[in-house]
Write an enzyme that holds these catalytic residues in place. Structure first.
Site, PDB file in Angstrom:
ATOM      1  N   GLY A  58       0.668  -1.488   0.167  1.00  0.00           N
ATOM      2  CA  GLY A  58       0.276  -0.446  -0.309  1.00  0.00           C
ATOM      3  C   GLY A  58       0.945   1.079  -0.484  1.00  0.00           C
TER       4      GLY A  58
ATOM      5  N   GLY B  22       1.414   4.734   1.700  1.00  0.00           N
ATOM      6  CA  GLY B  22       1.058   5.760   2.733  1.00  0.00           C
ATOM      7  C   GLY B  22       1.140   7.595   2.442  1.00  0.00           C
TER       8      GLY B  22
ATOM      9  N   GLY C 119       5.153   7.321   2.407  1.00  0.00           N
ATOM     10  CA  GLY C 119       5.922   6.492   2.209  1.00  0.00           C
ATOM     11  C   GLY C 119       5.289   5.082   1.783  1.00  0.00           C
TER      12      GLY C 119
ATOM     13  CD  GLU D 276      -2.498  -6.632  14.892  1.00  0.00           C
ATOM     14  OE1 GLU D 276      -2.692  -8.089  14.402  1.00  0.00           O
ATOM     15  OE2 GLU D 276      -2.698  -5.791  15.798  1.00  0.00           O
TER      16      GLU D 276
ATOM     17  CD  GLU E 154      -3.008 -12.132   8.406  1.00  0.00           C
ATOM     18  OE1 GLU E 154      -3.415 -11.628   8.297  1.00  0.00           O
ATOM     19  OE2 GLU E 154      -2.333 -12.812   9.194  1.00  0.00           O
TER      20      GLU E 154
ATOM     21  N   GLY F 125      -6.210  -6.404   4.393  1.00  0.00           N
ATOM     22  CA  GLY F 125      -6.028  -5.090   3.852  1.00  0.00           C
ATOM     23  C   GLY F 125      -7.146  -4.583   5.131  1.00  0.00           C
TER      24      GLY F 125
ATOM     25  CG  ASP G  41      -9.933  10.456   9.398  1.00  0.00           C
ATOM     26  OD1 ASP G  41     -11.156   9.432   8.611  1.00  0.00           O
ATOM     27  OD2 ASP G  41      -8.854   9.497   8.727  1.00  0.00           O
TER      28      ASP G  41
ATOM     29  NE  ARG H  10     -11.281   7.648   5.014  1.00  0.00           N
ATOM     30  CZ  ARG H  10     -12.246   8.061   5.697  1.00  0.00           C
ATOM     31  NH1 ARG H  10     -13.172   7.485   4.721  1.00  0.00           N
ATOM     32  NH2 ARG H  10     -12.622   9.131   5.684  1.00  0.00           N
ATOM     33  CG  ASN H  11      -8.382   5.307   8.416  1.00  0.00           C
ATOM     34  OD1 ASN H  11      -7.796   5.582   7.677  1.00  0.00           O
ATOM     35  ND2 ASN H  11      -9.616   6.604   8.520  1.00  0.00           N
TER      36      ASN H  11
HETATM   37  P1  AMP Z   1      -2.380   3.657   6.148  1.00  0.00           P
HETATM   38  O1  AMP Z   1      -0.715   4.326   5.409  1.00  0.00           O
HETATM   39  O2  AMP Z   1      -2.444   3.308   7.680  1.00  0.00           O
HETATM   40  O3  AMP Z   1      -3.789   4.557   5.819  1.00  0.00           O
HETATM   41  O4  AMP Z   1      -1.596   2.556   4.995  1.00  0.00           O
HETATM   42  C1  AMP Z   1      -1.701   2.685   3.841  1.00  0.00           C
HETATM   43  C2  AMP Z   1      -2.194   1.050   3.442  1.00  0.00           C
HETATM   44  O5  AMP Z   1      -1.599  -0.421   2.991  1.00  0.00           O
HETATM   45  C3  AMP Z   1      -3.983   0.975   3.748  1.00  0.00           C
HETATM   46  O6  AMP Z   1      -4.979   0.995   2.911  1.00  0.00           O
HETATM   47  C4  AMP Z   1      -3.539  -0.749   4.110  1.00  0.00           C
HETATM   48  O7  AMP Z   1      -3.525  -1.701   2.247  1.00  0.00           O
HETATM   49  C5  AMP Z   1      -1.803  -1.142   3.806  1.00  0.00           C
HETATM   50  N1  AMP Z   1      -1.845  -1.153   5.298  1.00  0.00           N
HETATM   51  C6  AMP Z   1      -1.542  -0.878   6.153  1.00  0.00           C
HETATM   52  N2  AMP Z   1      -1.070  -1.181   7.540  1.00  0.00           N
HETATM   53  C7  AMP Z   1      -1.861  -2.071   7.093  1.00  0.00           C
HETATM   54  C8  AMP Z   1      -1.262  -3.583   8.186  1.00  0.00           C
HETATM   55  N3  AMP Z   1      -0.565  -3.293   9.436  1.00  0.00           N
HETATM   56  N4  AMP Z   1      -1.371  -4.715   7.458  1.00  0.00           N
HETATM   57  C9  AMP Z   1      -1.973  -4.756   6.060  1.00  0.00           C
HETATM   58  N5  AMP Z   1      -2.024  -3.230   5.314  1.00  0.00           N
HETATM   59  C10 AMP Z   1      -1.544  -2.421   5.569  1.00  0.00           C
END
Ligand code: AMP
Length: 995
Positions: free
Chosen positions: A637, A639, A642, A709, A712, A714, A755, A759-760
């Protein structure tokens, strides 16, 4: 013989010859063996006649022109006749007794004129035994008389005229004979006799087959006794009981005993054992017929003992040969699972094809599966742990149902149900099973056990206990409730402890207390332990009972030291709390009325902003990891700061685990680094199964990483969109329950998410949902859904409560609003809230009272909860603790999820739940029934004892039926309103909770 005599006799003979049946056609009884038969002789018999003018041999023919030999004598005109006729030597063979059968005619003396005084009407029969043929040597005196033979009927001249035949037959027995042979002699003393035939025979029991045993020809004994004869079994048969028979003197077989039985593969036909024909078989010894091969079997050859099975058909050990060949059953059908927390009831239908047998049983194989699905990895299954319980059992089930208990909470299981019969083991390739995959729900822990009193003082007691046998999740803490025995629970104290021991202080000396402990996991509280009684030491016992004064002294000084330390800590913490300047009044600890509640295990969230050096906050709440322990697999994914990668973390001494690694891309400025790590500082303070767990951070090397952690599946919104319609309502409620539980934890900690949106939320392989994306303002900057408001803030409008949009009033109550939107997202499988409406239109319509309608297939109870979360007045919204309790009730009572909003809306006089925005607190049950237009049931409710709203609020659909509400529509309306009422009451209770 002179001419006169001849004239007297010949006409008779010629007449007689015509009457005698032809020799060839005579059939003697089978038990008679001829030694001599004069009629069988074609040529001269060669018998000796003495004197020469006595018996005369005459040839003739019978009516068939078969020549026969006869003897006659008729010297009736002369006196002193002594005419002998002697047969040839007759070998006796085996006979002991012989029979002599004579056929003759004899002239009535009266019918012959002028012979009076000389004419006789008898003749003598004599015999002489001899070991060999003595030729013509003949001595009268050597003969013994057998009998004088008289005619029963003699003929007259008239008979001749009338052509009447008067043939006499006389039989005489002779014996016992001892020599090898004998002669017979006929002595005429002046009669007119014609010997038409002489037959000498003996009797035997002829060879015969009786009961499949062969009995040979047997000659009877001369005496009266029977001869016992042993039979021998015919070919292809066996003796069952030795066959025997008795041969009578009359040549008759008597009293058959015993018998023989045809061998397997043979059947009795005409007193023999013959091979079974092709297509038939006989597997046992016996005289039954061969049987036709049973279905699905064949015998191509004669004499089959068994029939072979057709292809894909089998015979189990112990199956009789008469049974059809069979095959394994087909797979069970229509497997249905109903999950109740960590147990599941599996039901199925009988297989379509039983395989032709009746010995069908079912076996259920339990597998725990990981991976597969949207996680991308291969599905890996392993046999379930041995402590999974099957009721009544896992194998050899005769009924089509089984209950499986003691499963792990929130875990995927596959159950393979196989129907088996007696031939399943012979055809492993033909065996089929039905499979069902389930995911267990969260379950509360089982009760704690083995509570022990470790130390007793005057005012305090130390206790310890064992962890619940089935925690069903991570134990967050234990609730210890105790009260004075005498006070009977009218006032009690509740304590919480993280570990399995606690010291209760502030107790009265010499007093009996009762205590119960229950464990808490994300799924809520488990059942309470059995009540445990303890007593504090009496006043006189100043220290530990039974200890000496030295120990007392040590205890007193330790107590003083502990008190001093506690005071010191209190002062320090007080200072620290002042420094942290918590901005959230909602985040205060729960106060349990006048009972003194302490929460030693639950910490308060500390805002990293309050640290002068944010780096210090990271190091306080996050563990620094060595980058060499982390291996990165792939990017999963993106963020704000990064890439997000999946990988593995190997911490020394611990098992390798799957992790998600958030990286801070190169070229960042210090503020970005601080903002990036802030999330770790927040996450690191949380420890809950429904909050994403921080494993650690890498700040001492590049790239900077946050390791959490791995989830799986997402994010929840895309996961639901990918699996539109795949889950049961209970599974969806299970996910919502997890999120609510996580949010309850955050609100208890005093953390406001701001938030909360699908999605979160991240989803792991066991469908466990965990709240993620922390970082206060940072999350809003990061969130593409966040929009600038007129007041300048960036807010995800569709998820945010009106007061937060209007004047940035964020609170746990505004998180509750967002939670309602998450509920809607979940129940609509990731639909966008308010669809394509603009943010401005969303704000306006909410202001005007519009609320999202129930998604298709949404249970009334859930939409009611959403509406409850979207109440304008934030204090009217349910607390997360209420939401968790309500969802738990729905999970425990799945029938409450049956009424769907679309069903209720189709009721003619139904109030539309989505329009029912106000939740007045009804005064009485009657008023409540009036408000939902169910006044007709007032008497029923009163009669059944439902006279308080509290009682009504917890009614199940069965209770409503029992009250006497028969119409399904009315039942649904009452139950859905009762659920709303329940929420309302919970909320009211929260406002003034009394112990
Ligand atoms: P975030 O920056 O936390 O919004 O993460 C961006 C994307 O990365 C999310 O939408 C997920 O698809 C993936 N992701 C983030 N954290 C995890 C995680 N702990 N396990 C698996 N995928 C993750």
């Amino acid at each position: 013989m002179d001419c006169t005599a001849r004239s007297l006799l010949l006409p008779i003979l010629s007449l007689l010859l015509r009457c005698v049946p032809p020799a060839v056609s005579i059939i003697y009884p089978p038990n008679e063996v001829n030694l001599l038969d004069s009629k069988a002789s074609q040529g001269e018999l060669g018998w000796i006649s003495y004197p020469a003018h006595g018996w005369e041999e005459i040839s003739g023919v019978d009516e068939h022109y078969t020549p026969i030999r006869t003897f006659q004598v008729c010297n009736v005109m002369e006196y002193s006749q002594n005419n002998w006729l002697r047969t040839n030597w007759i070998p006796r063979q085996s006979a002991q007794k012989i029979y002599v059968e004579l056929k003759f005619t004899l002239r009535d003396c009266n019918s012959i004129p002028l012979v009076l005084g000389t004419c006789k009407e008898t003749f003598n029969l004599l015999y002489q035994e001899a070991d060999d043929d003595q030729g013509s040597h003949f001595r009268e005196h050597q003969f013994s008389k057998i009998d004088t033979i008289a005619a029963d009927e003699s003929f007259t001249q008239m008979d001749l005229g009338d052509r009447i035949l008067k043939l006499n037959t006389e039989v005489r027995e002779v014996g016992p004979l001892t020599k090898k042979g004998f002669y017979l002699a006929f002595q005429d003393v002046g009669a007119c006799v014609a010997l038409v035939s002489v037959r000498v025979f003996f009797k035997k029991c002829p060879n015969t087959v009786r009961n499949l045993a062969v009995f040979p020809d047997t000659v009877p004994m001369d005496s009266q006794s029977l001869v016992e004869v042993k039979g021998s079994c015919v070919n292809h048969s066996k003796e069952e009981e030795p066959p025997r028979m008795y041969c009578s003197t009359e040549g008759e077989w008597l009293v058959p005993i015993g018998k023989c039985l045809c061998n397997p593969g043979y059947e009795e036909r005409s007193s023999t054992c013959q091979m079974c024909r092709a297509g038939f078989y006989k597997s046992t010894l016996g005289n039954m017929e061969c049987s036709k091969c049973p279905p699905h079997s064949f015998s191509h050859h004669e004499g089959a003992l068994h029939c072979g099975c057709e292809k894909n058909y089998f015979r189990a050990e112990g199956d009789p040969a008469s049974m059809a060949c069979t095959r394994p059953p087909s797979a069970p059908r229509n497997v249905i699972s109903s999950i109740n927390e960590t147990s599941v009831i599996l039901d199925w239908s009988w297989p379509e094809d039983s395989g032709g047998r009746r010995d069908m049983t079912f076996t259920v194989l339990c597998k725990r599966c990981r991976g597969g699905g949207s996680s991308g990895g291969p599905l890996r299954c392993e046999p379930c742990r041995s402590n999974v319980r099957f009721f009544p059992r896992a194998a050899g089930l005769h009924n089509t149902t089984v209950t499986v208990g003691d499963l792990l909470a929130h875990t995927n299981y596959t159950f393979e149900i196989e129907a088996q019969n007696g031939v399943s083991a012979m055809a492993p390739k033909m065996r089929q099973h039905a499979a069902v995959t389930i995911t267990t729900n969260q379950a509360a822990p089982s009760p704690v056990s083995m509570i022990r009193k470790d130390k007793t003082y005057r005012n305090s007691v130390s206790l310890s206990w064992h962890e619940p046998e089935r925690p069903n999740g991570i134990i967050l803490d234990y609730e210890i409730k105790y009260y004075e025995k005498e006070e009977q629970e009218t006032s009690y104290t509740i304590l919480r402890a993280r570990g399995c021991n606690v010291t209760l202080s502030g107790l009265k000396p010499g007093t009996a207390y009762l205590l119960q402990i229950r464990a808490r996991t994300a799924a809520g509280y488990g059942a309470s332990s059995a009540t445990f009684q303890f007593e504090t030491s009496p006043d006189s016992a100043f220290s530990i009972s039974g200890e000496n004064s030295q120990v007392v002294l040590i205890a007193v000084s330790s107590a003083v030291a502990i008190i001093l330390l506690t005071v010191l800590l209190y002062v320090l913490i007080g200072r620290f709390c002042c420094r942290s300047k918590s901005k959230h009044p909602d985040e205060k600890r729960l106060q349990f009325g006048n009972g003194h509640l302490r929460l030693p295990g639950i910490r308060t969230y500390v805002d990293p902003h309050t640290y002068e050096d944010p780096g210090q906050a990271v190091h306080e709440f996050a563990k620094e990891l060595d980058a060499s322990c982390i291996s990165i697999d792939k990017v999963v994914g993106a963020g704000e700061f990064g890439e997000v990668c999946s990988g593995r973390l190997r911490t020394p001494g611990k098992k390798e685990i799957a992790v998600a690694i958030k990286t801070l891309k190169g070229g960042y400025v210090e503020r970005q680094r601080r903002d990036f790590l802030r999330e770790a500082s927040i996450m690191g303070q949380f420890d809950h199964p429904n909050i994403i767990r921080l494993e650690g951070v890498v700040t001492k090397s590049r790239p900077v990483m946050i390791v959490v952690e791995f989830m799986e599946n997402g994010s929840l919104d895309s996961f639901l969109r990918q699996h539109d319609g795949h889950f049961t309502v209970i599974q969806l409620v299970g996910m919502l329950r997890g999120i609510a539980s996580g949010m309850k934890y955050l609100s208890d900690m005093g953390y406001v998410h701001r938030d909360l949106a699908a999605r979160n939320i991240l989803v792991n392989s066991n469908l466990v949902c965990k709240v993620s994306d922390f970082g206060l303002s940072r999350v809003l900057e990061d969130d593409p859904e966040a929009a600038y408001t007129t007041t300048g803030g960036k807010i995800p409008i569709r998820w945010t409560a009106p007061e937060a949009i209007a004047y940035r009033k964020f609170s746990s109550a505004s998180d509750t609003w967002s939670y309602g939107i998450v509920m809607w997202e979940v129940m609509s499988y990731g639909e966008r809230p308010y669809w394509e409406m603009s943010n401005q239109d969303v704000i306006l319509s909410i202001e005007e009272g519009y609320r999202l309608p129930a998604p298709l297939g949404c249970p009334v109870a859930l939409h009611q909860l959403m509406l409850h979360c979207w109440q304008k007045e934030r204090s009217h919204r349910p607390k997360f603790v209420d939401i968790v309790t309500f969802l738990d009730k729905l999970i425990r009572n799945p029938s409450s999820l049956l009424p769907l909003v679309e069903d209720i809306q189709s009721l003619p006089e139904s109030p539309c739940p989505s329009e029912e925005m106000d939740y007045p607190m009804f005064i009485s049950v009657g008023e409540w029934l009036d408000s939902i237009k169910m006044s007709q049931y007032k008497n029923n409710f009163m009669a059944a004892g439902y006279n308080t709203l509290d009682a009504v609020a917890t009614m199940s659909i069965e209770d409503v039926r029992r009250v006497g509400v028969e119409l399904i529509g009315h039942q649904r309306r009452i139950i859905s309103s009762a659920q709303t009422l329940h929420l309302q009451l919970l909320h009211e209770h929260d406002k003034g909770f009394h112990v």
